[in-house]
Scaffold this motif. Structure first.
Motif, short mmCIF file in Angstrom:
data_model
loop_
_atom_site.label_atom_id
_atom_site.label_comp_id
_atom_site.label_asym_id
_atom_site.label_seq_id
_atom_site.Cartn_x
_atom_site.Cartn_y
_atom_site.Cartn_z
N GLY A 176 4.12 -0.99 7.86
CA GLY A 176 2.69 -1.24 7.81
C GLY A 176 2.09 -1.07 6.42
N GLU A 200 3.50 -2.34 3.67
CA GLU A 200 3.86 -3.46 2.79
C GLU A 200 2.61 -4.31 2.50
OE1 GLU A 200 4.93 -3.16 5.92
OE2 GLU A 200 7.11 -3.09 6.03
N GLY A 245 -1.53 -2.78 1.61
CA GLY A 245 -1.60 -1.32 1.67
C GLY A 245 -1.06 -0.67 0.42
N PHE A 297 -3.01 -1.18 -2.86
CA PHE A 297 -4.15 -0.28 -3.10
C PHE A 297 -3.69 1.08 -3.60
CE2 PHE A 297 -6.58 -3.18 -0.37
CZ PHE A 297 -7.66 -3.34 -1.20
N ILE A 298 -2.58 1.59 -3.03
CA ILE A 298 -2.10 2.89 -3.48
C ILE A 298 -1.70 2.82 -4.96
CG2 ILE A 298 -0.45 4.75 -3.02
CD1 ILE A 298 -2.00 4.41 -0.58
N ILE A 318 -8.63 -8.03 4.51
CA ILE A 318 -8.72 -7.64 3.10
C ILE A 318 -9.77 -8.50 2.39
CG2 ILE A 318 -7.32 -6.89 1.14
CD1 ILE A 318 -6.04 -5.96 3.61
N PHE A 332 -9.40 3.93 -3.73
CA PHE A 332 -8.20 3.11 -3.55
C PHE A 332 -7.22 3.76 -2.59
CE2 PHE A 332 -9.42 1.59 -7.88
CZ PHE A 332 -9.63 0.27 -7.54
N PHE A 333 -7.03 5.09 -2.75
CA PHE A 333 -6.09 5.77 -1.85
C PHE A 333 -6.58 5.69 -0.41
CE2 PHE A 333 -5.01 8.45 -5.73
CZ PHE A 333 -3.90 7.69 -6.02
N ILE A 369 -8.62 3.54 1.10
CA ILE A 369 -8.56 2.23 1.74
C ILE A 369 -7.11 1.84 1.99
CG2 ILE A 369 -8.63 0.71 -0.28
CD1 ILE A 369 -10.84 -0.72 1.65
N GLY A 370 -6.21 2.22 1.06
CA GLY A 370 -4.79 1.96 1.29
C GLY A 370 -4.32 2.65 2.56
N ALA A 371 -4.73 3.91 2.74
CA ALA A 371 -4.31 4.66 3.93
C ALA A 371 -4.89 4.02 5.19
CB ALA A 371 -4.77 6.11 3.81
N ILE A 379 -5.72 0.91 5.68
CA ILE A 379 -5.03 -0.35 5.96
C ILE A 379 -3.66 -0.07 6.58
CG2 ILE A 379 -3.90 -2.33 4.84
CD1 ILE A 379 -6.26 -2.36 2.91
N TRP A 380 -3.03 0.97 6.08
CA TRP A 380 -1.72 1.36 6.61
C TRP A 380 -1.86 1.71 8.09
CZ3 TRP A 380 1.16 6.44 4.93
CH2 TRP A 380 2.45 6.44 5.50
N SER A 388 -2.76 -1.40 10.24
CA SER A 388 -1.71 -2.40 10.42
C SER A 388 -0.58 -1.85 11.28
CB SER A 388 -1.19 -2.93 9.08
OG SER A 388 -0.64 -1.89 8.35
N ASN A 389 -0.45 -0.53 11.34
CA ASN A 389 0.51 0.02 12.29
C ASN A 389 0.04 -0.11 13.72
OD1 ASN A 389 2.97 0.94 11.33
ND2 ASN A 389 1.95 2.58 10.19
N GLY A 418 5.15 -5.73 8.97
CA GLY A 418 4.03 -5.60 8.06
C GLY A 418 3.55 -6.97 7.63
N LYS A 419 2.26 -7.04 7.29
CA LYS A 419 1.72 -8.32 6.86
C LYS A 419 2.11 -8.57 5.43
CE LYS A 419 -2.61 -10.31 6.46
NZ LYS A 419 -3.99 -9.97 6.31
#
Lengths: 197, 203
Positions: free
Chosen positions: A169, A171, A174, A177-178, B23, B181-182, B184-186, B188-189, B192-193, B200-201
């Protein structure tokens, strides 16, 4: 007064300390979606820089010579966005005629750039901070180069780690952004050198 | 009709959330989220613009020539953004100053153009307006989640009220750009799970 700031300080600050992506979050949509490949990302960065300088200069004169004298401040968004759309169109046509090789490389990105928030953002920052002409050119150029730097760096990193196994998830967007977060942390290291607000 | 409305709501707010799943509209969702009040105002402003520009574009969908539709849509959106901007300047000067250029940047927010292109162009006015409205609500919810974390951990407050009951040291990093950034990354993670377990997309 912002007019006292040395234009070179603005130039370097807009590349490093107030980078369009890493500290102002502008132009994120294309930054995330077109950063899979280094070559493409770098071409997009170049086109953004070109359009940014062009539109900043144009919008500066439109703001000073048309909007302020006629008291049209409330229409500024419409005027700016139309000028950006029109100049992208003109750049595309001119490039097609004069530099066909470059047009083949950059052509597909140019229409996309119209809706890139970094372009409109640069113009709006210029208006809000009341820059003079020289400052505006260097601010536009610096913002464009900063954008190019950030997208090239992200694309290079993503290319390197394309084959790495990632948690499920994470990839794609995500992890992008990190990585950007870590890059932003690194860029905070520059913050002591120049400050503009 | 009721079925359709339900579908529009669940799709826009949750299943295909514009920020987390598509996104789109990332710029402003990161920039304004260090304070919850700013995020709420920004979210409501965007909801207003999306709803009414979807309505207008849908009403005009047969009148706009296909080839110049982008510029027409941009102009419609810009007109509504100007309304929001003037309203904020008149009634909430502090917030308007804090949001700075980001109100004007609603024009180039991909969510609005996305809804116009993907939905309002092909559907009747009322349902398009609802679609735009709930896309905006979905955006607002994500903004509030991100800003809840950033404001609470960064300043120890919620909507400006002191809520630091545990008496922890505030994390300056949370109000700085990297934290956005961290987070929003989390998010999205996580989403998407939930929606695509196993694959994964790829972008």
């Amino acid at each position: 007064m912002t007019t006292d700031i040395n234009p070179l300080v603005i130039f370097f600050a807009s590349i490093l300390t107030s980078n369009m992506i890493l500290s102002n979050f502008l132009g994120m949509c294309s930054y995330i979606s077109i950063s899979g490949e280094y070559k493409t990302a770098s071409s997009l960065g170049k086109s953004v820089t070109l359009v940014m300088v062009f539109t900043t200069v144009l919008n500066y004169w439109v703001y000073k010579l048309v909007i302020v004298p006629l008291g049209l401040e409330y229409l500024q968004y419409i005027l700016f966005i139309m000028i950006i759309a029109a100049s992208v169109q003109i750049i595309e046509m001119a490039m097609d005629r004069l530099l066909p090789d470059l047009h083949v490389k950059l052509g597909i990105f140019l229409p996309l750039i119209t809706v890139n928030c970094a372009i409109l953002g640069t113009t709006l920052f210029m208006v809000i901070r009341d820059y003079n002409f020289v400052q505006s050119i260097l601010f536009g150029l610096g913002s464009g180069l900063g954008w190019w730097l950030a997208i090239s760096a992200l694309a290079a990193i993503r290319e390197k780690m394309a084959k790495t196994k990632l948690p499920r998830g994470l990839e794609g967007p995500g992890i992008a952004f990190i990585i950007t977060g870590i890059m932003a942390l690194a860029f905070i290291g520059f913050s002591g050198i120049f400050t503009i607000t | 009709m009721a079925e359709k409305i339900k579908e529009v709501i669940s799709r826009n707010v949750w299943k295909e959330n514009q920020v987390l799943r598509q996104i789109l509209g990332i710029c402003s969702s990161l920039a304004v989220t260090n304070l919850m009040t700013n995020s709420l105002v920004m979210g409501l402003g965007l909801t207003f613009v999306t709803a009414f520009s979807s309505l207008t574009i849908s009403l005009l969908r047969n009148a706009i020539p296909h080839r110049i539709r982008m510029i027409v849509q941009t102009l419609i959106i810009a007109a509504y953004v100007i309304l929001v901007d003037i309203f904020l300047k008149a009634n909430m000067t502090d917030i308007s100053n804090a949001l700075g250029p980001y109100v004007g940047l609603i024009i180039t927010n991909c969510i609005i153009m996305g809804r116009a292109e993907a939905y309002a162009q092909k559907n009747p006015p009322l349902i398009s307006m609802l679609d735009g409205f709930f896309a905006g609500i979905g955006y607002t919810v994500v903004l509030l989640i991100i800003s809840l974390f950033r404001e609470y951990l960064g300043f120890g407050t919620i909507f400006g009220f002191d809520a630091n009951f545990l008496g922890f040291e505030t994390w300056t990093i949370m109000v700085m750009p990297p934290a956005a950034f961290f987070l929003i990354g989390a998010l999205i993670w996580i989403t998407s799970n939930i929606f695509a377990p196993g694959k994964g997309k790829k972008s």
